[in-house]
Scaffold this active site. Structure first.
Site, short mmCIF file in Angstrom:
data_model
loop_
_atom_site.label_atom_id
_atom_site.label_comp_id
_atom_site.label_asym_id
_atom_site.label_seq_id
_atom_site.Cartn_x
_atom_site.Cartn_y
_atom_site.Cartn_z
CB SER A 152 -1.04 -0.01 1.17
OG SER A 152 -1.53 1.34 1.44
CE1 TYR A 157 -4.47 -2.64 4.85
CE2 TYR A 157 -3.73 -0.32 4.75
CZ TYR A 157 -4.03 -1.41 3.97
OH TYR A 157 -4.42 -1.45 2.69
P1 NAD Z 1 -11.43 -6.24 -0.75
O1 NAD Z 1 -12.10 -5.91 0.39
O2 NAD Z 1 -12.21 -6.15 -1.98
O3 NAD Z 1 -10.26 -7.22 -0.55
C1 NAD Z 1 -9.65 -7.81 0.59
C2 NAD Z 1 -10.25 -8.93 0.75
O4 NAD Z 1 -9.33 -9.44 1.71
C3 NAD Z 1 -11.50 -9.39 1.04
O5 NAD Z 1 -12.47 -9.54 -0.09
C4 NAD Z 1 -11.50 -10.38 1.87
O6 NAD Z 1 -12.13 -11.69 1.34
C5 NAD Z 1 -10.11 -10.86 2.27
N1 NAD Z 1 -9.90 -10.97 3.58
C6 NAD Z 1 -10.06 -10.15 4.76
N2 NAD Z 1 -9.78 -10.77 5.83
C7 NAD Z 1 -9.55 -11.97 5.68
C8 NAD Z 1 -9.20 -13.18 6.43
N3 NAD Z 1 -9.25 -13.20 7.57
N4 NAD Z 1 -9.13 -14.36 5.63
C9 NAD Z 1 -9.01 -14.44 4.29
N5 NAD Z 1 -9.37 -13.37 3.66
C10 NAD Z 1 -9.73 -12.18 4.01
O7 NAD Z 1 -10.45 -4.87 -0.82
P2 NAD Z 1 -9.08 -4.29 -1.74
O8 NAD Z 1 -8.98 -2.88 -1.48
O9 NAD Z 1 -9.29 -4.94 -2.97
O10 NAD Z 1 -7.97 -5.22 -0.75
C11 NAD Z 1 -7.12 -5.96 -1.71
C12 NAD Z 1 -5.70 -5.43 -1.32
O11 NAD Z 1 -5.23 -4.27 -1.74
C13 NAD Z 1 -5.42 -5.36 0.40
O12 NAD Z 1 -4.35 -6.02 0.55
C14 NAD Z 1 -5.40 -3.94 0.55
O13 NAD Z 1 -4.47 -3.81 1.90
C15 NAD Z 1 -4.98 -3.38 -0.69
N6 NAD Z 1 -4.89 -2.11 -0.72
C16 NAD Z 1 -6.24 -1.49 -0.95
C17 NAD Z 1 -6.36 0.03 -1.12
C18 NAD Z 1 -7.67 0.69 -1.24
O14 NAD Z 1 -7.49 1.86 -1.14
N7 NAD Z 1 -8.65 -0.21 -1.45
C19 NAD Z 1 -5.04 0.69 -0.93
C20 NAD Z 1 -3.97 0.30 -0.89
C21 NAD Z 1 -3.85 -1.17 -0.59
#
Ligand code: NAD
Ligand code: MG
Length: 285
Positions: free
Chosen positions: A178, A191
């Protein structure tokens, strides 16, 4: 260029882990737009957090590029079935692997089930994560701190350790970090610390696995419109999400997927140990 939604968005709040179907506007994970061209033809990928958001966009892109995919997720069965439908529509096979990555056995199981189904792993995308907003240090419980580390970084170590014996030279590991990895948002203290750890872990692991010909890289997204956001951030922040970036809006999951395709493909055969920002103009140096 497509025109993507700009803030302000309707205030909205969901419970963790959130549902993509319930978001307004509906996030674009490339369902109708991503076009593949055989860049991952014949590969097998295991993707965590693959039901929704960035993980779904990566799963759809990988399938349209010719890969079979194993989709790990927590318990969002409807979102996961929707992702699976798109993968199958692309003519590829998929397997659904629900469960909690905070549990060591589940980390081992998703690897063994992928290998059982497909015989190998060519691409591992560690993308699942948990976060929660807290304005005061005192509000972070010990359990939540430990669980955040278990899901975000310890699971990543366990999955990599279990998967590597099934990965041959030319394989690729991609870890989702991130922009918080070096610019921590104070209200996401635990986080952000795990995201710093992921960037560092990735750089170390790339050196450790070089002799096996396995490449390891991390992607550092900026604000991306996904269920993670509407289930863990206050509604007023959600309404203005992404507004502060130079591009003035959050990214859509489909805009993050192409870098995963590049890092998974043989085209990036000399790219390892690196970190790639997808931040809408916010610098990461
Ligand atoms: P998202 O909610 O669509 O995806 C995250 C997924 O993690 C969830 O769908 C869930 O199934 C899974 N998850 C959460 N807890 C879990 C557990 N205990 N066991 C198994 N699976 C679990 O959101 P996203 O934003 O697409 O996230 C994907 C990645 O992108 C993450 O690593 C997040 O930190 C990163 N990210 C997102 C952003 C943002 O702004 N959305 C920014 C930087 C990084
Ligand atoms: Mg989800």
């Amino acid at each position: 260029m497509p025109s993507y939604p700009r803030p302000p968005f309707p205030p909205q709040q969901q419970s963790v882990p959130g549902s993509q179907r319930a978001m307004d506007p509906y996030p674009d994970s490339g369902e109708e737009s991503y076009r593949g061209s055989g860049r991952l033809s014949g590969k097998v990928a295991l993707i965590t957090g693959a039901d929704s958001g960035i993980g779904r966009a990566v799963a759809i892109a990988f399938a349209r590029e010719g890969a079979d995919v194993a989709l790990a997720y927590l318990d969002e069965h409807e979102d996961a079935r929707e992702t699976a439908r798109w993968v199958e529509q692309a003519g590829r096979q998929c397997v659904l692997l629900p469960g909690d990555l905070a549990e060591k056995q589940h980390c081992l199981d998703i690897v063994s089930k992928t290998v059982e189904q497909f015989g190998r792993i060519n691409v591992l995308v560690n993308n699942a994560a948990y976060q929660m907003t807290h304005h005061y240090l005192a509000d972070i419980s010990d359990d939540e701190w430990v669980r955040t580390f278990d899901i975000n970084i310890t699971a990543m170590f366990r999955i990599c350790q279990a998967a590597v014996p099934h990965m041959s030279a030319g394989s690729s590991i991609i870890n989702t970090s991130s922009i918080n990895s070096d610019a921590p948002k104070p209200t996401l203290l635990a986080y952000a610390a795990t995201k710093g750890a992921i960037a560092n872990f990735t750089a170390g692991l790339a050196q450790l696995l070089g002799e096996k010909g396995i490449r390891v890289n991390s992607v550092a997204p900026g604000p991306i419109w996904t269920p993670l956001i509407v289930s863990t951030m206050p509604p007023d922040e959600v309404s203005h999400f992404g507004e502060q970036t130079p591009l003035g809006r959050p990214g859509q999951p489909v805009e993050v997927a192409p870098i995963y395709v590049l890092l998974a493909s043989d085209e990036s055969s000399y790219v390892s140990g690196s970190r790639f920002g997808v931040t809408g103009g916010k610098p990461i140096l």
